[in-house]
Design a protein around this motif. Structure first.
Motif, PDB file in Angstrom:
ATOM      1  N   GLY A 190       0.813  -1.207   0.000  1.00 45.64           N
ATOM      2  CA  GLY A 190       0.000   0.000   0.000  1.00 45.64           C
ATOM      3  C   GLY A 190       0.852   1.265   0.000  1.00 45.64           C
ATOM      4  N   ALA A 191       1.910   1.259   0.824  1.00 45.52           N
ATOM      5  CA  ALA A 191       2.777   2.433   0.921  1.00 45.52           C
ATOM      6  C   ALA A 191       3.556   2.660  -0.367  1.00 45.52           C
ATOM      7  N   TYR A 192       4.155   1.595  -0.910  1.00 46.51           N
ATOM      8  CA  TYR A 192       4.924   1.712  -2.150  1.00 46.51           C
ATOM      9  C   TYR A 192       4.028   2.134  -3.310  1.00 46.51           C
ATOM     10  N   GLY A 193       2.865   1.517  -3.400  1.00 47.46           N
ATOM     11  CA  GLY A 193       1.958   1.846  -4.492  1.00 47.46           C
ATOM     12  C   GLY A 193       1.490   3.287  -4.437  1.00 47.46           C
ATOM     13  N   THR A 194       1.158   3.750  -3.233  1.00 41.56           N
ATOM     14  CA  THR A 194       0.707   5.128  -3.075  1.00 41.56           C
ATOM     15  C   THR A 194       1.825   6.111  -3.415  1.00 41.56           C
ATOM     16  N   ALA A 195       3.033   5.840  -2.920  1.00 43.29           N
ATOM     17  CA  ALA A 195       4.169   6.725  -3.195  1.00 43.29           C
ATOM     18  C   ALA A 195       4.449   6.803  -4.691  1.00 43.29           C
ATOM     19  N   LEU A 197       1.302  -2.623 -10.084  1.00 51.42           N
ATOM     20  CA  LEU A 197       1.700  -3.919  -9.544  1.00 51.42           C
ATOM     21  C   LEU A 197       1.387  -3.993  -8.050  1.00 51.42           C
ATOM     22  N   PHE A 198       1.773  -2.951  -7.313  1.00 53.37           N
ATOM     23  CA  PHE A 198       1.513  -2.942  -5.875  1.00 53.37           C
ATOM     24  C   PHE A 198       0.012  -2.916  -5.593  1.00 53.37           C
ATOM     25  N   ALA A 199      -0.736  -2.161  -6.402  1.00 54.10           N
ATOM     26  CA  ALA A 199      -2.187  -2.084  -6.212  1.00 54.10           C
ATOM     27  C   ALA A 199      -2.848  -3.423  -6.498  1.00 54.10           C
ATOM     28  N   LEU A 206       6.286   4.060 -16.525  1.00 52.77           N
ATOM     29  CA  LEU A 206       6.958   3.011 -15.763  1.00 52.77           C
ATOM     30  C   LEU A 206       6.560   3.076 -14.295  1.00 52.77           C
ATOM     31  N   THR A 207       6.528   4.282 -13.754  1.00 52.69           N
ATOM     32  CA  THR A 207       6.146   4.436 -12.349  1.00 52.69           C
ATOM     33  C   THR A 207       4.690   4.053 -12.133  1.00 52.69           C
ATOM     34  N   ILE A 208       3.835   4.405 -13.081  1.00 53.89           N
ATOM     35  CA  ILE A 208       2.432   3.984 -13.006  1.00 53.89           C
ATOM     36  C   ILE A 208       2.337   2.465 -13.041  1.00 53.89           C
ATOM     37  N   GLY A 209       3.176   1.827 -13.872  1.00 52.96           N
ATOM     38  CA  GLY A 209       3.184   0.368 -13.946  1.00 52.96           C
ATOM     39  C   GLY A 209       3.544  -0.268 -12.614  1.00 52.96           C
ATOM     40  N   TRP A 210       4.565   0.282 -11.940  1.00 50.58           N
ATOM     41  CA  TRP A 210       4.940  -0.241 -10.625  1.00 50.58           C
ATOM     42  C   TRP A 210       3.828   0.009  -9.605  1.00 50.58           C
TER      43      TRP A 210
END
Length: 265
Positions: A157-162, A208-210, A201-205
């Motif tokens: 959740g934290a990584y995806g939000t960031a 993934l987390f989401a 790329l950042t949206i893709g990551w």
């Protein structure tokens, strides 16, 4: 003609593009540089350095830590799942939580000691041990086996939000990390192509987390321990590896000089 007019209507540009760089003018590192250095340093330690000539397959393998890294990442969780599932009492639906977390943490301890004895980099194994022990302690404290996976959910959740927020405000984390690794600083923000690639790329990551969170959270809330642990493994390295490969190939396309002498295998 104003600066905004000269720039044109780029959906990936924000008002932050025009902010004064007071920190740099004062001889102090900007926040973006500090974040980029932290992310880039972590990427370099993980073997993700676009400046090094290497094949895509070799880079992904290094990013996963080779066979040792894969075992350190997978085995503690796998042992927890197997022990819990095998010891489940049909009458209560509960397994032997102490045995499951004990063997899981024990494996993490063994992996860490093996690295220390072999004088190999132990940061990843030590981090894994701390995370495994913390999750085990929480599960034992609450008596709920699913809580053994709560730290992973919080992390996703934290990584995806960031990642999502950084992309939306025009400072994608992938761009900050790559800019530091390639000695490009934040100059990539003046290049529409680089800015667009780093955005997606950042949206893709973030996606993934989401995705992990969307699949695993309902299982966590309904106490489906075996399914939760199994899907955590399936959505771990098997999804991480192709994302690393896509990111690497995209960055190599933006910085072709870093690709000199590398074989794309």
């Amino acid at each position: 003609m104003s600066a905004a007019d000269a720039r044109g209507n780029d959906p990936h540009e924000t008002a932050a593009d025009d902010e004064p760089d007071a920190a740099r003018d004062a001889g102090q590192p900007a926040a973006s540089e500090l974040i980029g250095a932290a992310l880039g340093g972590a990427a370099r330690r993980a073997g993700l350095d676009p400046a090094q000539a290497t094949s895509t397959g070799h880079l992904v393998w290094r990013a996963m830590g080779g066979w040792r890294g894969i075992l350190e990442s997978v085995l503690p969780t796998l042992v927890f799942i197997v022990v819990w599932t095998v010891t489940v009492d049909p009458a209560t639906g509960q397994g032997n939580l102490w045995l499951a977390v004990g063997l899981s943490v024990g494996l993490a301890v063994v992996f860490t000691l093996a690295r220390l004895i072999g004088r190999s980099p132990a940061a990843a194994a030590l981090g894994g041990l701390i995370a495994t022990a913390a999750a085990a302690g929480l599960a034992l404290w609450t008596g709920r086996a699913a809580d053994n996976f709560i730290l992973g959910l919080v992390t996703n959740g934290a990584y995806g939000t960031a990642a999502l927020v950084s992309a939306l405000i025009g400072w994608p984390l992938i761009g900050l990390a790559v800019g530091w690794l390639m000695n490009d600083g934040t100059a990539w923000r003046q290049d529409a192509r680089k800015r667009r690639v780093f955005f997606w790329l950042t949206i893709g990551w973030a996606g993934l987390f989401a995705l992990r969170l969307a699949v695993e959270l309902p299982l966590f809330l309904t106490d489906q321990v075996t399914a939760l642990g199994t899907l955590k493994l399936i959505m771990g390295l098997p999804l991480f590896a192709p994302m690393v490969a896509v990111t690497w190939l995209a960055v190599r396309g933006l910085y072709p000089k870093a690709d000199a002498g590398a074989s794309d295998v």
